[in-house]
Design a protein around this motif. Structure first.
Motif, PDB file in Angstrom:
ATOM      1  N   ARG A 185      84.789 135.224  74.535  1.00 28.86           N
ATOM      2  CA  ARG A 185      83.525 135.824  74.098  1.00 28.86           C
ATOM      3  C   ARG A 185      82.668 134.767  73.420  1.00 28.86           C
ATOM      4  O   ARG A 185      83.175 133.915  72.688  1.00 28.86           O
ATOM      5  N   LEU A 186      81.383 134.865  73.641  1.00 27.78           N
ATOM      6  CA  LEU A 186      80.454 133.903  73.057  1.00 27.78           C
ATOM      7  C   LEU A 186      80.576 133.849  71.539  1.00 27.78           C
ATOM      8  O   LEU A 186      80.412 132.791  70.935  1.00 27.78           O
ATOM      9  N   SER A 187      80.924 134.971  70.922  1.00 23.53           N
ATOM     10  CA  SER A 187      81.081 135.005  69.461  1.00 23.53           C
ATOM     11  C   SER A 187      82.237 134.119  68.976  1.00 23.53           C
ATOM     12  O   SER A 187      82.305 133.792  67.793  1.00 23.53           O
ATOM     13  N   GLN A 188      83.130 133.725  69.854  1.00 18.58           N
ATOM     14  CA  GLN A 188      84.260 132.872  69.495  1.00 18.58           C
ATOM     15  C   GLN A 188      83.945 131.380  69.636  1.00 18.58           C
ATOM     16  O   GLN A 188      84.713 130.537  69.185  1.00 18.58           O
ATOM     17  N   LEU A 189      82.814 131.076  70.250  1.00 16.24           N
ATOM     18  CA  LEU A 189      82.492 129.679  70.557  1.00 16.24           C
ATOM     19  C   LEU A 189      82.381 128.811  69.309  1.00 16.24           C
ATOM     20  O   LEU A 189      82.865 127.678  69.297  1.00 16.24           O
ATOM     21  N   GLY A 190      81.782 129.322  68.245  1.00 13.92           N
ATOM     22  CA  GLY A 190      81.643 128.535  67.017  1.00 13.92           C
ATOM     23  C   GLY A 190      82.985 128.131  66.441  1.00 13.92           C
ATOM     24  O   GLY A 190      83.179 126.973  66.035  1.00 13.92           O
ATOM     25  N   ARG A 191      83.928 129.067  66.401  1.00 14.36           N
ATOM     26  CA  ARG A 191      85.271 128.739  65.889  1.00 14.36           C
ATOM     27  C   ARG A 191      85.981 127.759  66.828  1.00 14.36           C
ATOM     28  O   ARG A 191      86.698 126.864  66.373  1.00 14.36           O
ATOM     29  N   LEU A 246      95.890 126.445  66.188  1.00 17.05           N
ATOM     30  CA  LEU A 246      94.601 126.768  65.576  1.00 17.05           C
ATOM     31  C   LEU A 246      93.789 127.737  66.437  1.00 17.05           C
ATOM     32  O   LEU A 246      93.176 128.676  65.917  1.00 17.05           O
ATOM     33  N   GLN A 247      93.799 127.528  67.741  1.00 15.89           N
ATOM     34  CA  GLN A 247      93.062 128.432  68.623  1.00 15.89           C
ATOM     35  C   GLN A 247      93.681 129.822  68.637  1.00 15.89           C
ATOM     36  O   GLN A 247      92.974 130.823  68.619  1.00 15.89           O
ATOM     37  N   ARG A 248      94.988 129.887  68.643  1.00 17.32           N
ATOM     38  CA  ARG A 248      95.678 131.182  68.664  1.00 17.32           C
ATOM     39  C   ARG A 248      95.420 131.960  67.375  1.00 17.32           C
ATOM     40  O   ARG A 248      95.248 133.172  67.392  1.00 17.32           O
ATOM     41  N   ARG A 249      95.387 131.261  66.254  1.00 14.32           N
ATOM     42  CA  ARG A 249      95.214 131.937  64.960  1.00 14.32           C
ATOM     43  C   ARG A 249      93.763 132.199  64.582  1.00 14.32           C
ATOM     44  O   ARG A 249      93.459 133.226  63.987  1.00 14.32           O
ATOM     45  N   PHE A 250      92.875 131.244  64.876  1.00 10.46           N
ATOM     46  CA  PHE A 250      91.519 131.326  64.347  1.00 10.46           C
ATOM     47  C   PHE A 250      90.430 131.594  65.378  1.00 10.46           C
ATOM     48  O   PHE A 250      89.356 132.023  65.009  1.00 10.46           O
ATOM     49  N   VAL A 251      90.681 131.308  66.649  1.00 12.07           N
ATOM     50  CA  VAL A 251      89.638 131.484  67.645  1.00 12.07           C
ATOM     51  C   VAL A 251      89.882 132.735  68.498  1.00 12.07           C
ATOM     52  O   VAL A 251      89.029 133.607  68.591  1.00 12.07           O
ATOM     53  N   PHE A 252      91.046 132.822  69.085  1.00 10.97           N
ATOM     54  CA  PHE A 252      91.357 133.908  70.018  1.00 10.97           C
ATOM     55  C   PHE A 252      92.377 134.887  69.442  1.00 10.97           C
ATOM     56  O   PHE A 252      93.118 135.519  70.191  1.00 10.97           O
ATOM     57  N   ALA A 253      92.404 135.048  68.141  1.00 11.09           N
ATOM     58  CA  ALA A 253      93.414 135.887  67.479  1.00 11.09           C
ATOM     59  C   ALA A 253      93.381 137.332  67.963  1.00 11.09           C
ATOM     60  O   ALA A 253      94.415 137.965  68.064  1.00 11.09           O
ATOM     61  N   ALA A 254      92.229 137.860  68.269  1.00 11.18           N
ATOM     62  CA  ALA A 254      92.115 139.254  68.688  1.00 11.18           C
ATOM     63  C   ALA A 254      92.337 139.447  70.179  1.00 11.18           C
ATOM     64  O   ALA A 254      92.387 140.559  70.652  1.00 11.18           O
TER      65      ALA A 254
END
Length: 121
Positions: free
Chosen positions: A62-68, A112-120
């Motif tokens: 999702r575009l909302s995840q791009l910043g993280r 980091l991606q699993r926890r902070f970017v794509f956690a949901a």
């Protein structure tokens, strides 16, 4: 699930890494200093990597995840440059030094991606 996700991450990341490392090597070869070469290769790979990693590994981008996602890349970039600098001081050449840090940095990026970017996802 974690093992399957990690395997997909490593496979997709392998492709992304080959492309990114090839860009890095070309940029160093044409005369860019290694921090600029790493940075430019990272910037060029972010959009493709966001889509491939998000969709194929974590089930969506999702575009909302791009910043993280970019934030994680920025952090990994700093680790990369610092690690290469240390290895250069230890006597390795720039190509080998960057190759040595690829797998450890991939594992850091996955966590980091699993926890902070794509956690949901």
């Amino acid at each position: 699930m974690l093992n399957s996700q990690l395997l997909r991450f490593l496979l997709v990341g392998g492709l992304n890494t080959v492309v990114g490392y090839a860009l890095f090597a070309v940029f160093v070869w044409i005369g860019l200093p290694y921090p600029a070469a790493i940075g430019l290769a990272t910037v060029l790979g972010v959009a493709f990597n966001f889509q491939s990693t998000g969709r194929l590994v974590f089930g969506g981008a999702r575009l909302s995840q791009l910043g993280r996602f970019v934030g994680v890349y920025g952090f990994v970039y700093l680790l990369n440059v610092g690690s290469v600098a240390l290895l250069l001081r230890a006597g390795l050449n720039v190509y080998v030094a960057n190759a040595v840090v690829l797998l450890p940095l991939a594992l850091v990026a996955f966590v980091l991606q699993r926890r902070f970017v794509f956690a949901a996802s």
